[in-house]
Design a protein around this motif. Sequence first.
Motif, PDB file in Angstrom:
ATOM      1  N   GLN A  14      -2.824   5.268  -3.466  1.00  0.00           N
ATOM      2  CA  GLN A  14      -3.121   6.077  -2.281  1.00  0.00           C
ATOM      3  C   GLN A  14      -4.018   7.259  -2.639  1.00  0.00           C
ATOM      4  O   GLN A  14      -4.943   7.590  -1.900  1.00  0.00           O
ATOM      5  CB  GLN A  14      -1.826   6.577  -1.630  1.00  0.00           C
ATOM      6  CG  GLN A  14      -1.062   5.499  -0.907  1.00  0.00           C
ATOM      7  CD  GLN A  14       0.246   6.003  -0.333  1.00  0.00           C
ATOM      8  OE1 GLN A  14       0.728   7.076  -0.671  1.00  0.00           O
ATOM      9  NE2 GLN A  14       0.845   5.197   0.546  1.00  0.00           N
ATOM     10  N   ASP A  50       0.822  -1.215   0.000  1.00  0.00           N
ATOM     11  CA  ASP A  50       0.000   0.000   0.000  1.00  0.00           C
ATOM     12  C   ASP A  50       0.852   1.259   0.000  1.00  0.00           C
ATOM     13  O   ASP A  50       0.576   2.222   0.699  1.00  0.00           O
ATOM     14  CB  ASP A  50      -0.964  -0.005   1.190  1.00  0.00           C
ATOM     15  CG  ASP A  50      -2.131   0.955   0.980  1.00  0.00           C
ATOM     16  OD1 ASP A  50      -2.476   1.212  -0.188  1.00  0.00           O
ATOM     17  OD2 ASP A  50      -2.680   1.450   1.974  1.00  0.00           O
ATOM     18  N   GLN A  51       1.930   1.245  -0.791  1.00  0.00           N
ATOM     19  CA  GLN A  51       2.791   2.418  -0.899  1.00  0.00           C
ATOM     20  C   GLN A  51       2.762   2.998  -2.310  1.00  0.00           C
ATOM     21  O   GLN A  51       3.519   3.899  -2.620  1.00  0.00           O
ATOM     22  CB  GLN A  51       4.236   2.054  -0.531  1.00  0.00           C
ATOM     23  CG  GLN A  51       4.390   1.645   0.913  1.00  0.00           C
ATOM     24  CD  GLN A  51       5.784   1.168   1.248  1.00  0.00           C
ATOM     25  OE1 GLN A  51       6.575   0.850   0.369  1.00  0.00           O
ATOM     26  NE2 GLN A  51       6.096   1.116   2.515  1.00  0.00           N
TER      27      GLN A  51
END
Length: 140
Positions: free
Chosen positions: A83, A77-78
Amino acid sequence: MIGGLDQNELVLLKFSKEETKEKLQWEHSKEFEYNGQMYDVVSKEIRGDTIYYRCWWDHEETALNKKLKKLVAGAFDQDEDQQQTHKRLNNFLQSFFISEAFQWRGKLVEISEVSLHSNLPRHWFCSRCLPPPTPPPQFG
């Protein structure tokens, strides 16, 4: 295979000895990454404090590394695109709810002397009365 390449297909990169330590990320003695691009070293020449690398610019491995980095970033989730999508979705969903919490405020009311003899307490709280929505909602 690399030794048989036409010299015109190779890239000449030059660095100081200090830059080779700071800017190059070596995979092994014949391959490094520089500015997000992969290079295979065909020859190396040192002149004073400068090192010249004649390299094959490995576009395929560069593309593979970028895909791998994107997959790893997504798994943890980077991924910046992911995001941003999550933030937009969260903002959209929050727009369906009241953002400020309702705060109830009571009001202390004195009972007149006339009602002192009744069973009601001397003080009580009245809630704030809110009018119904105008115009009333229409169903159907």
